[in-house]
Enzyme design. Structure first.
Site, mmCIF file in Angstrom:
data_model
loop_
_atom_site.group_PDB
_atom_site.id
_atom_site.type_symbol
_atom_site.label_atom_id
_atom_site.label_comp_id
_atom_site.label_asym_id
_atom_site.label_seq_id
_atom_site.Cartn_x
_atom_site.Cartn_y
_atom_site.Cartn_z
ATOM 1 N N HIS A 1 71.627 -23.867 -95.587
ATOM 2 C CA HIS A 1 71.445 -22.747 -96.529
ATOM 3 C C HIS A 1 70.075 -22.821 -97.178
ATOM 4 O O HIS A 1 69.800 -23.705 -97.986
ATOM 5 C CB HIS A 1 72.530 -22.779 -97.610
ATOM 6 C CG HIS A 1 72.512 -21.577 -98.507
ATOM 7 N ND1 HIS A 1 73.531 -20.654 -98.522
ATOM 8 C CD2 HIS A 1 71.600 -21.135 -99.413
ATOM 9 C CE1 HIS A 1 73.251 -19.702 -99.403
ATOM 10 N NE2 HIS A 1 72.076 -19.971 -99.964
ATOM 11 N N HIS B 1 66.278 -20.284 -98.350
ATOM 12 C CA HIS B 1 65.624 -18.977 -98.536
ATOM 13 C C HIS B 1 64.148 -19.127 -98.193
ATOM 14 O O HIS B 1 63.317 -19.407 -99.054
ATOM 15 C CB HIS B 1 65.802 -18.481 -99.980
ATOM 16 C CG HIS B 1 67.214 -18.168 -100.318
ATOM 17 N ND1 HIS B 1 67.744 -16.900 -100.248
ATOM 18 C CD2 HIS B 1 68.249 -18.975 -100.679
ATOM 19 C CE1 HIS B 1 69.033 -16.936 -100.568
ATOM 20 N NE2 HIS B 1 69.352 -18.189 -100.832
ATOM 21 N N GLN C 1 70.372 -9.191 -101.358
ATOM 22 C CA GLN C 1 70.240 -9.881 -102.650
ATOM 23 C C GLN C 1 70.733 -9.040 -103.829
ATOM 24 O O GLN C 1 71.341 -9.560 -104.759
ATOM 25 C CB GLN C 1 68.762 -10.257 -102.870
ATOM 26 C CG GLN C 1 68.420 -10.792 -104.247
ATOM 27 C CD GLN C 1 68.848 -12.228 -104.458
ATOM 28 O OE1 GLN C 1 68.261 -13.151 -103.916
ATOM 29 N NE2 GLN C 1 69.905 -12.435 -105.244
ATOM 30 N N HIS D 1 76.776 -15.542 -99.792
ATOM 31 C CA HIS D 1 76.708 -16.108 -101.126
ATOM 32 C C HIS D 1 77.992 -15.646 -101.812
ATOM 33 O O HIS D 1 78.196 -14.451 -101.987
ATOM 34 C CB HIS D 1 75.510 -15.559 -101.883
ATOM 35 C CG HIS D 1 74.198 -16.135 -101.462
ATOM 36 N ND1 HIS D 1 73.671 -15.946 -100.214
ATOM 37 C CD2 HIS D 1 73.305 -16.908 -102.142
ATOM 38 C CE1 HIS D 1 72.509 -16.583 -100.137
ATOM 39 N NE2 HIS D 1 72.261 -17.172 -101.290
ATOM 40 N N GLU E 1 79.084 -17.386 -106.712
ATOM 41 C CA GLU E 1 78.064 -18.270 -107.292
ATOM 42 C C GLU E 1 78.003 -17.988 -108.783
ATOM 43 O O GLU E 1 77.080 -17.365 -109.299
ATOM 44 C CB GLU E 1 76.686 -18.048 -106.641
ATOM 45 C CG GLU E 1 75.646 -19.076 -107.102
ATOM 46 C CD GLU E 1 74.261 -18.852 -106.503
ATOM 47 O OE1 GLU E 1 74.081 -17.864 -105.763
ATOM 48 O OE2 GLU E 1 73.360 -19.668 -106.784
ATOM 49 N N ASP F 1 68.785 -24.746 -100.259
ATOM 50 C CA ASP F 1 68.792 -23.450 -100.943
ATOM 51 C C ASP F 1 67.385 -23.009 -101.349
ATOM 52 O O ASP F 1 66.916 -21.962 -100.921
ATOM 53 C CB ASP F 1 69.737 -23.474 -102.153
ATOM 54 C CG ASP F 1 70.163 -22.080 -102.612
ATOM 55 O OD1 ASP F 1 69.792 -21.093 -101.952
ATOM 56 O OD2 ASP F 1 70.866 -21.980 -103.637
ATOM 57 N N TRP G 1 63.763 -19.684 -108.372
ATOM 58 C CA TRP G 1 64.969 -20.314 -108.911
ATOM 59 C C TRP G 1 64.806 -21.810 -109.135
ATOM 60 O O TRP G 1 65.580 -22.429 -109.849
ATOM 61 C CB TRP G 1 66.146 -20.073 -107.955
ATOM 62 C CG TRP G 1 66.492 -18.622 -107.851
ATOM 63 C CD1 TRP G 1 67.349 -17.943 -108.665
ATOM 64 C CD2 TRP G 1 65.993 -17.671 -106.904
ATOM 65 N NE1 TRP G 1 67.393 -16.620 -108.275
ATOM 66 C CE2 TRP G 1 66.580 -16.424 -107.207
ATOM 67 C CE3 TRP G 1 65.092 -17.741 -105.828
ATOM 68 C CZ2 TRP G 1 66.312 -15.268 -106.482
ATOM 69 C CZ3 TRP G 1 64.823 -16.600 -105.108
ATOM 70 C CH2 TRP G 1 65.423 -15.371 -105.432
HETATM 71 ZN ZN LIG Z 1 71.122 -19.009 -101.565
#
Ligand SMILES: [Zn+2]
Length: 439
Positions: A62, A64, A157, A215, A218, A314, A320
Site C-alpha cells: 500500500h 501513494h 481520493q 481505503h 480509515e 502508505d 500526510w
Molecule cells: Zn493510503
C-alpha cells in the site's frame, strides 16, 4: 533486466525458513537451484553471502507514489492530521505536472530498489479531469518494469460519489490500464453512500475481472463498518481472494462483540487486509486526549483467524507524513511495536507482512526462493528475519532477474576502547535458529 547474462551463484546464505549454509544458483532470470555446496557453472559470477540472510524481496502492499517526495509543496501539514493532508493534496493537485510526478516517483523507486523493495502496489488519485497522476505513473510503471513491479489502484481520493466526475474518471483510468479498483467509502457523505460506493465499485471490478483494494474505515469511528459491506459484496459477486481492505483502523475502536462476528465474516470472504503501521499510529487517535488510541487494525487477531495481513508504507515525505525512506523493515518494526507482536512468532509474522503476505496481496507470481521462482531477492546483514527487523538490516545485495542491481556496505563501527574489540557489528543470535524457523 536482461535474463541472458551470466549465471549468479550466491554462496553460503541462510534463508527465512531457518536453513543455513545454503547456496543459490540464479540463471535465466529464475532460481535454478537451492542447496548446500552447489557446483558453479563455468561462466558463473560467484559472490560470498557470508552466512547472511537471503530473503525474497520486500513488497509494499500500500503506497501513494503520486504524492511521494512532495513534502512541503505547497506548504507543510501544520496539524499533521489526515484531513489537513487531504486538503493539502487538493491544493497541490492543480500545481502538479506529469513530469514532476514522474521525476519524484522515479527517485522513490531508486530508494526502493536500494532497500530491496522490488514490488509496490500504489494507489493513484483519479479525482482529476486531466488524470495527470494516472498518466505519469503508467509511464513510470513501464519504465521501471525491468527492476520493480508497480501495480496501480484507481483511487478516488475525494469520494467516487461525493466528487463530481470521479466515477467516470475512475473508469477512464481503468481503460488506460490501471490494474485495481480502489475506493474510500468512509469519506463519502453518509454511511449509506459509503455502502453504495462499495457496492458499485465491487460490481465494476467484477464486470471488468479486476481486483479491488479500498481505503476502508480509515477513522477512529467504531461505527464505521464498511468492511462488513465489503465482505458482503465480495461473497455475493464471487470475488473471494481478490479483494483487499486497506487501513481498517476503525476496527481498533469497534465493540469487541461486533468484531467477534466480523472477523469470521472477513475470513469467509477471503478478504485480504493491509495495515499501515507508521501512518495509522501517526494519523489516528487525533481526536483523543488521553488515553490516545493506537488506531491500527487488529493484526494478530486477523492473522489468527487465517486472514492474510500485510503491511504497507502508505506515505513517504508527502502531505500526510514527513518521514520515511522506502524501508519496509521500518514498517515491520513499527507494526510489531504497535500490535505488541514481540514474541518469536509475532516478530516473524511482521517480517512476513512485508514479504510473502504482501506478495499475496499483489498476486505476484513466481515469488519466493523455490527453484523456478523469479531470481529476485535481497541479502540482509542479519542471521534471521527477526534480526533483520530488529536491526533494520543493511541490504548488502539486491538481486533482480539474477542480476545484482544494488550493493550496500555492511553496517560496522570502528571502536577505540581499551581491551575491547576494534570492530563492532550489531548482530547477535539469541534464539536458537531451530526455534525461529517456521518449519
Ligand atoms: Zn493510503
Amino acid at each position: 533486466m536482461p535474463t541472458d547474462h551470466r549465471p549468479l551463484l550466491v554462496r553460503n546464505v541462510c534463508l527465512p525458513d531457518g536453513r543455513s549454509g545454503v547456496d543459490l544458483l540464479l540463471q535465466q532470470g529464475r532460481i535454478a537451484a537451492v542447496g548446500p555446496a552447489l557446483s558453479a557453472p563455468p561462466d558463473a559470477e560467484v559472490v560470498d553471502g557470508g552466512g547472511w540472510l537471503f530473503s525474497p524481496p520486500f513488497v509494499d502492499a500500500h503506497f501513494h507514489l503520486d504524492a511521494t517526495l512532495s513534502h512541503g509543496l505547497p506548504r507543510v501539514n501544520a496539524s499533521g492530521t489526515l484531513l489537513e493532508g487531504i486538503q493539502l493534496w487538493g491544493e497541490l493537485k492543480p500545481l502538479l505536472t506529469e513530469e514532476a510526478i514522474a521525476e519524484r516517483a522515479l527517485q522513490y523507486v531508486d530508494w526502493a530498489v536500494a532497500r530491496g523493495l522490488l514490488a509496490i502496489r500504489s494507489h493513484v488519485d483519479v479525482c482529476d479531469e486531466r488524470l495527470l497522476a494516472v498518466r505519469a505513473l503508467l509511464d513510470v510503471k513501464r519504465r521501471v518494469a525491468p527492476w520493480l513491479d508497480l501495480q496501480l489502484v484507481a483511487f478516488p481520493q475525494d469520494g467516487v460519489l461525493r466528487s463530481p466526475g470521479a466515477l467516470a474518471n475512475l473508469q477512464r483510468a481503468l481503460d488506460l490500464g490501471v490494474d485495481v479498483v480502489g475506493g474510500i467509502p468512509h469519506f463519502e457523505r453518509t454511511m449509506a453512500e459509503g455502502a453504495e460506493s462499495v457496492r458499485l465499485l465491487c460490481e465494476l471490478a467484477a464486470a471488468r475481472g479486476l481486483p479491488v483494494d479500498m481505503h476502508c474505515d480509515e477513522s477512529d469511528d467504531p461505527l464505521s463498518r464498511h468492511v462488513e459491506t465489503l465482505a458482503l459484496h465480495t461473497q455475493r459477486l464471487g470475488l473471494q481472494g481478490r479483494v483487499t481492505g486497506s487501513h481498517l483502523t476503525s476496527m481498533h475502536s469497534m465493540d469487541n462483540y461486533y468484531v467477534s462476528k466480523l472477523i469470521p465474516l472477513m475470513a469467509e470472504a477471503q478478504l485480504q487486509v493491509v495495515a499501515n503501521p507508521l501512518i495509522n499510529i501517526t494519523l489516528q487517535g487525533r481526536h483523543d486526549s488521553y488515553p490516545k488510541r493506537r488506531g491500527m487494525t487488529r493484526v494478530p487477531e486477523l492473522m489468527a483467524a487465517g486472514v492474510n495481513v500485510a503491511f504497507g508504507h502508505d506515505c513517504v515525505m508527502d502531505p500526510w507524513y514527513a518521514l520515511g525512506s522506502a524501508d519496509m523493515l521500518e514498517v515491520a518494526s513499527m507494526g510489531l511495536h504497535v500490535a505488541q507482536m514481540t514474541g518469536v512468532a509475532g516478530q516473524r509474522a511482521c517480517f512476513d507482512a512485508v514479504t510473502v503476505n504482501a506478495a499475496r496481496v499483489l498476486g505476484l507470481s513466481g515469488y519466493g526462493l523455490e527453484p523456478g521462482c523469479r531470481a529476485d531477492g535481497v541479502l540482509l546483514q542479519a542471521r534471521s528475519p527477526q534480526e533483520a527487523v530488529r536491526l533494520r538490516a543493511q541490504r548488502l545485495l539486491v538481486v533482480r532477474g539474477g542480476t545484482i542491481v544494488s550493493r550496500m556496505a555492511p553496517a560496522q563501527a570502528q571502536l577505540s576502547l581499551p581491551g575491547r574489540p576494534a570492530v563492532v557489528d550489531f548482530t547477535r543470535q539469541t534464539v536458537p535458529a531451530s526455534q525461529e524457523a517456521r518449519r
